[in-house]
Enzyme design. Structure first.
Site, PDB file in Angstrom:
ATOM      1  N   HIS A  57       5.930  -2.298   7.842  1.00  0.00           N
ATOM      2  CA  HIS A  57       6.142  -3.694   7.435  1.00  0.00           C
ATOM      3  C   HIS A  57       6.357  -4.570   8.672  1.00  0.00           C
ATOM      4  O   HIS A  57       5.707  -5.617   8.827  1.00  0.00           O
ATOM      5  CB  HIS A  57       7.348  -3.758   6.499  1.00  0.00           C
ATOM      6  CG  HIS A  57       7.774  -5.136   6.099  1.00  0.00           C
ATOM      7  ND1 HIS A  57       7.601  -5.639   4.833  1.00  0.00           N
ATOM      8  CD2 HIS A  57       8.394  -6.135   6.800  1.00  0.00           C
ATOM      9  CE1 HIS A  57       8.064  -6.868   4.760  1.00  0.00           C
ATOM     10  NE2 HIS A  57       8.576  -7.192   5.944  1.00  0.00           N
ATOM     11  N   GLU A  58       7.247  -4.132   9.538  1.00  0.00           N
ATOM     12  CA  GLU A  58       7.542  -4.913  10.740  1.00  0.00           C
ATOM     13  C   GLU A  58       6.389  -4.868  11.734  1.00  0.00           C
ATOM     14  O   GLU A  58       6.109  -5.853  12.431  1.00  0.00           O
ATOM     15  CB  GLU A  58       8.838  -4.415  11.388  1.00  0.00           C
ATOM     16  CG  GLU A  58      10.057  -4.451  10.485  1.00  0.00           C
ATOM     17  CD  GLU A  58      10.334  -5.825   9.901  1.00  0.00           C
ATOM     18  OE1 GLU A  58       9.845  -6.827  10.468  1.00  0.00           O
ATOM     19  OE2 GLU A  58      11.022  -5.910   8.876  1.00  0.00           O
ATOM     20  N   HIS A  61       3.875  -7.494  10.848  1.00  0.00           N
ATOM     21  CA  HIS A  61       4.275  -8.812  11.350  1.00  0.00           C
ATOM     22  C   HIS A  61       3.913  -8.946  12.835  1.00  0.00           C
ATOM     23  O   HIS A  61       3.309  -9.941  13.254  1.00  0.00           O
ATOM     24  CB  HIS A  61       5.792  -9.004  11.215  1.00  0.00           C
ATOM     25  CG  HIS A  61       6.266  -9.307   9.834  1.00  0.00           C
ATOM     26  ND1 HIS A  61       5.738 -10.310   9.049  1.00  0.00           N
ATOM     27  CD2 HIS A  61       7.267  -8.748   9.088  1.00  0.00           C
ATOM     28  CE1 HIS A  61       6.372 -10.352   7.891  1.00  0.00           C
ATOM     29  NE2 HIS A  61       7.300  -9.411   7.889  1.00  0.00           N
TER      30      HIS A  61
END
Length: 265
Positions: A57-58, A61
């Site tokens: 998820h990170e 980003h």
């Protein structure tokens, strides 16, 4: 030297590889019924898979920010998938895992610091914010696919339960992260399109957005409506409430198992 430095900034972290290895081994143990304590194996498998999804998820980003103009994310270690490199490890790893254990809610928190001043274009800013929860959507698709494809023949019961619970976590993470609440990714998607005045008024509330969502979910009536919607969505994807409930029950191996799920039979 610059090339070597760039490679080291993007080399997958041994920490992440270790977590992925634990996930794979305990997933195998759950599938083959090899573990003496299936609940512990499911706990390690689901927790490991959940942390892997948090890291990705990170990473999503950071990777999107890199291609949008923020070349500093590599030096910060965000491209190594190492959870220890995140700017808010407590919000990004500890708190989400704690919520999984206590309430079965998947909610990653903000962890990577993007230098937004380096990025030009509102669409790029929105895409950076959307990249994380879209990763959870992808995980949800993978976890639910065996159910809506009717591909569960031969899948061991405990593994099916574990997969159903993991799917619940990914669905809740995707939905909650897309909420347009300051501090969450959903607000980050729409923020570039708001007027400067509105953004200035909302900015002071951003640090409390995550806590606000947590507080709301502790209200029984709101919690009930939220999970009714989640279970209805999962039902549409072929996952029964029974499967996800038993997955959560098996995950909490330290509690007495519910005989309805057939554990120990």
């Amino acid at each position: 030297m610059a090339t070597l430095s760039a490679r080291s900034e993007r080399r997958i972290s041994p920490v992440f590889l270790g977590i992925a290895a634990v996930t794979a081994v305990t997933g195998w143990a759950t599938w083959t019924d090899f573990a003496e304590q299936p609940g512990l194996a499911v706990f390690l498998f689901v927790t490991g898979a959940w942390i892997v999804s948090l890291c990705l998820h990170e990473y999503a980003h950071a990777r999107t920010a890199l291609h949008s103009g923020d070349i500093t994310v590599g030096a910060k270690g965000y491209l190594t998938l190492n959870p220890l490199k995140y700017t808010h490890a407590l919000l990004s790893i500890v708190l989400p895992v704690l919520f999984v254990i206590l309430g079965g809610i998947g909610l990653p928190g903000g962890a990577v610091f993007i230098e937004r001043s380096r990025i030009r274009g509102r669409w790029k800013h929105s895409l950076i914010s959307a990249a994380g929860p879209l990763t959870n959507v992808l995980f949800a698709v993978v976890c639910t696919a065996p159910f809506w494809l009717d591909a569960l023949d031969g899948v061991p019961r405990d593994f099916r339960y574990a997969l159903a619970f993991l799917a619940l976590l990914q669905v809740t993470a995707a939905i909650l992260n897309f909420l347009p609440v300051p501090g969450l990714d959903g607000y980050g998607v729409i923020e570039p399109w708001l007027s400067h005045g509105v953004r200035r008024q909302v900015e002071p509330f951003a640090p409390f957005g995550l806590l606000f969502v947590f507080a709301l979910l502790w209200v029984p009536s709101i919690n009930g409506v939220f999970f009714d919607a989640i279970y209805a969505l999962l039902e549409g994807l072929g996952i029964s409430e029974f499967d996800s409930y038993c997955g959560r029950d098996l995950y909490r191996f330290w509690q007495e198992a519910n005989p309805v799920c057939g554990f120990g039979a």
